[in-house]
Design an enzyme around this catalytic site. Structure first.
Site, PDB file in Angstrom:
ATOM      1  N   GLU A  66      -3.516  -7.898  75.760  1.00 44.73           N
ATOM      2  CA  GLU A  66      -4.824  -7.298  75.178  1.00 44.73           C
ATOM      3  C   GLU A  66      -5.919  -8.198  75.412  1.00 44.73           C
ATOM      4  O   GLU A  66      -5.925  -9.454  75.057  1.00 44.73           O
ATOM      5  CB  GLU A  66      -4.775  -6.869  73.356  1.00 44.73           C
ATOM      6  CG  GLU A  66      -6.093  -6.096  73.169  1.00 44.73           C
ATOM      7  CD  GLU A  66      -5.992  -6.003  71.568  1.00 44.73           C
ATOM      8  OE1 GLU A  66      -7.105  -5.519  70.989  1.00 44.73           O
ATOM      9  OE2 GLU A  66      -4.641  -5.864  71.082  1.00 44.73           O
ATOM     10  N   ASP A 118     -11.219 -17.481  78.988  1.00 42.79           N
ATOM     11  CA  ASP A 118     -11.622 -16.277  79.901  1.00 42.79           C
ATOM     12  C   ASP A 118     -10.290 -15.525  80.469  1.00 42.79           C
ATOM     13  O   ASP A 118      -9.332 -16.096  80.977  1.00 42.79           O
ATOM     14  CB  ASP A 118     -12.297 -16.782  81.172  1.00 42.79           C
ATOM     15  CG  ASP A 118     -13.035 -15.877  82.114  1.00 42.79           C
ATOM     16  OD1 ASP A 118     -12.557 -14.704  82.015  1.00 42.79           O
ATOM     17  OD2 ASP A 118     -14.151 -16.228  82.629  1.00 42.79           O
ATOM     18  N   ASP A 141     -17.497  -5.101  74.935  1.00 43.31           N
ATOM     19  CA  ASP A 141     -18.886  -5.311  74.889  1.00 43.31           C
ATOM     20  C   ASP A 141     -19.513  -4.285  75.933  1.00 43.31           C
ATOM     21  O   ASP A 141     -19.241  -4.537  77.290  1.00 43.31           O
ATOM     22  CB  ASP A 141     -19.494  -6.758  75.146  1.00 43.31           C
ATOM     23  CG  ASP A 141     -20.922  -6.922  74.955  1.00 43.31           C
ATOM     24  OD1 ASP A 141     -21.488  -6.013  74.851  1.00 43.31           O
ATOM     25  OD2 ASP A 141     -21.260  -7.967  74.487  1.00 43.31           O
ATOM     26  N   LYS A 145     -27.868  -2.676  78.247  1.00 34.58           N
ATOM     27  CA  LYS A 145     -29.141  -2.697  78.900  1.00 34.58           C
ATOM     28  C   LYS A 145     -28.641  -2.678  80.497  1.00 34.58           C
ATOM     29  O   LYS A 145     -27.748  -3.227  80.968  1.00 34.58           O
ATOM     30  CB  LYS A 145     -30.060  -3.928  78.759  1.00 34.58           C
ATOM     31  CG  LYS A 145     -30.688  -3.759  77.441  1.00 34.58           C
ATOM     32  CD  LYS A 145     -31.552  -5.157  77.249  1.00 34.58           C
ATOM     33  CE  LYS A 145     -31.932  -4.838  75.571  1.00 34.58           C
ATOM     34  NZ  LYS A 145     -32.615  -6.248  75.149  1.00 34.58           N
ATOM     35  N   ASP A 177     -16.891   3.765  73.546  1.00 33.91           N
ATOM     36  CA  ASP A 177     -17.629   4.650  72.761  1.00 33.91           C
ATOM     37  C   ASP A 177     -19.121   4.679  73.599  1.00 33.91           C
ATOM     38  O   ASP A 177     -19.991   5.451  73.068  1.00 33.91           O
ATOM     39  CB  ASP A 177     -17.799   4.287  71.575  1.00 33.91           C
ATOM     40  CG  ASP A 177     -18.479   2.961  71.017  1.00 33.91           C
ATOM     41  OD1 ASP A 177     -18.114   1.998  72.019  1.00 33.91           O
ATOM     42  OD2 ASP A 177     -19.202   2.661  70.138  1.00 33.91           O
ATOM     43  N   THR A 216     -10.740   1.722  65.166  1.00 39.99           N
ATOM     44  CA  THR A 216     -11.580   0.601  64.918  1.00 39.99           C
ATOM     45  C   THR A 216     -12.740   0.899  64.264  1.00 39.99           C
ATOM     46  O   THR A 216     -13.444   2.034  64.345  1.00 39.99           O
ATOM     47  CB  THR A 216     -11.712  -0.056  66.244  1.00 39.99           C
ATOM     48  OG1 THR A 216     -12.920   0.796  67.023  1.00 39.99           O
ATOM     49  CG2 THR A 216     -10.396  -0.195  67.325  1.00 39.99           C
ATOM     50  N   LYS A 217     -13.259  -0.397  63.807  1.00 37.29           N
ATOM     51  CA  LYS A 217     -14.834  -0.269  63.471  1.00 37.29           C
ATOM     52  C   LYS A 217     -15.766   0.423  64.213  1.00 37.29           C
ATOM     53  O   LYS A 217     -16.760   1.108  63.832  1.00 37.29           O
ATOM     54  CB  LYS A 217     -15.095  -1.429  62.633  1.00 37.29           C
ATOM     55  CG  LYS A 217     -15.489  -2.548  63.717  1.00 37.29           C
ATOM     56  CD  LYS A 217     -16.059  -3.819  63.140  1.00 37.29           C
ATOM     57  CE  LYS A 217     -16.248  -4.840  64.177  1.00 37.29           C
ATOM     58  NZ  LYS A 217     -16.633  -6.284  63.580  1.00 37.29           N
ATOM     59  N   PHE A 218     -15.521  -0.090  65.527  1.00 40.27           N
ATOM     60  CA  PHE A 218     -16.539   0.676  66.498  1.00 40.27           C
ATOM     61  C   PHE A 218     -16.381   2.038  66.859  1.00 40.27           C
ATOM     62  O   PHE A 218     -17.532   2.619  66.947  1.00 40.27           O
ATOM     63  CB  PHE A 218     -16.100  -0.209  67.810  1.00 40.27           C
ATOM     64  CG  PHE A 218     -16.351  -1.766  67.981  1.00 40.27           C
ATOM     65  CD1 PHE A 218     -17.639  -2.150  67.946  1.00 40.27           C
ATOM     66  CD2 PHE A 218     -15.261  -2.467  67.989  1.00 40.27           C
ATOM     67  CE1 PHE A 218     -17.803  -3.714  67.739  1.00 40.27           C
ATOM     68  CE2 PHE A 218     -15.547  -3.965  67.716  1.00 40.27           C
ATOM     69  CZ  PHE A 218     -16.843  -4.597  67.582  1.00 40.27           C
ATOM     70  N   GLU A 219     -15.083   2.323  66.585  1.00 39.03           N
ATOM     71  CA  GLU A 219     -14.876   3.897  66.644  1.00 39.03           C
ATOM     72  C   GLU A 219     -15.643   4.751  65.558  1.00 39.03           C
ATOM     73  O   GLU A 219     -16.035   5.883  65.540  1.00 39.03           O
ATOM     74  CB  GLU A 219     -13.631   4.219  66.981  1.00 39.03           C
ATOM     75  CG  GLU A 219     -12.896   5.577  67.231  1.00 39.03           C
ATOM     76  CD  GLU A 219     -11.468   5.537  67.781  1.00 39.03           C
ATOM     77  OE1 GLU A 219     -11.171   6.638  68.356  1.00 39.03           O
ATOM     78  OE2 GLU A 219     -10.889   4.534  67.681  1.00 39.03           O
TER      79      GLU A 219
END
Length: 246
Positions: A66, A118, A141, A145, A177, A216-219
């Site tokens: 992952e 990395d 991420d 922009k 998302d 996830t929290k982002f979802e």
């Protein structure tokens, strides 16, 4: 000055992550102190050559990588749900890795190892071709922009590198998302000859959301803000896909 004495100017490398602070909570620090020496390593400190994953895990099992485990909430759940795999998480954010170690400790899992650094360097220098059964990149991420799109992780060189490290039939699973990033992911993965879309017959080629992937929290935030979440599931082909079939 001889030509051999001239210094080659340093070329800056575009990275897909931001260096953040490393202050940890007391609980994270304790988890780090208890487990890092056994379960963690810095990518930059790895011995030259392939990672000895079987030795590190103490067994031979399918190896899942992952990339970008964040604060580890989703990762810890996936690790606990898949005791039959060796789960390797790579992340640059030290408190995130410490939190993942804390969650793994609470779940009493033994099939997790973590790497700090990395992911591109890890893949290129320390993962053998065909060594991975799956690579997961969830909500990287988005660098929304336009001038920052070059910093996005999912770019042709990285996808090509991932494809070479997957075993035949191995899976690359992506989720985001951000619609324009999803479209970029689809374009890049579809153009990689070593990959084929498992869900090419579905509208847009998008994969149905796997029920086993934790929300996830982002979802959750995306749903609250009315943004669609896209999953992409590609697999490593036995042979490069003919251009006419893509």
């Amino acid at each position: 000055m001889n030509a051999s004495d001239q210094q080659v100017p340093h070329r800056r490398t575009v990275v897909s992550y931001v260096q953040r602070g490393e202050r940890m909570t007391a609980g994270q620090q304790r988890a780090w102190d208890r487990h890092w020496d056994e379960l963690g390593a810095d990518v930059s400190a790895l011995p030259e050559g392939p990672l000895a994953a079987d030795s590190w895990f103490g067994r031979r099992a399918p190896l899942v990588l992952e990339i970008g485990s964040g604060m580890g909430e989703t990762t810890a759940q996936l690790v606990a749900a898949e005791p039959e795999v060796n789960y390797l998480a790579v992340e640059v954010y030290k408190p995130g890795l410490a939190q993942l170690l804390l969650r793994a400790e609470g779940a009493e899992v033994s099939n997790l190892r973590v790497l700090r650094g990395d992911a591109s360097v890890l893949l290129r220098e320390h993962i053998e071709p065909g060594a991975l059964s799956e690579v997961r990149i969830y909500f990287p991420d988005p660098w929304p922009k336009k001038r920052h799109h070059k910093r996005r992780l999912v770019q042709p060189p990285v996808v090509e590198l991932i494809a070479t490290r997957l075993r035949p039939g191995g899976v690359l699973h992506l989720a985001t998302d951000w619609t324009d990033y999803a479209e970029q992911m689809m374009e890049v993965c579809s153009a990689e000859p070593l990959l084929r879309n498992r869900f090419s017959a579905e509208p847009g080629g998008w994969a149905p959301r796997p029920p086993w992937r934790p929300v996830t929290k982002f979802e959750n935030r995306a749903h609250e803000e009315g943004r669609a979440v896209h999953d992409l599931i590609f697999e490593r082909a036995d042979e490069p896909e003919p251009a006419a079939d893509r």
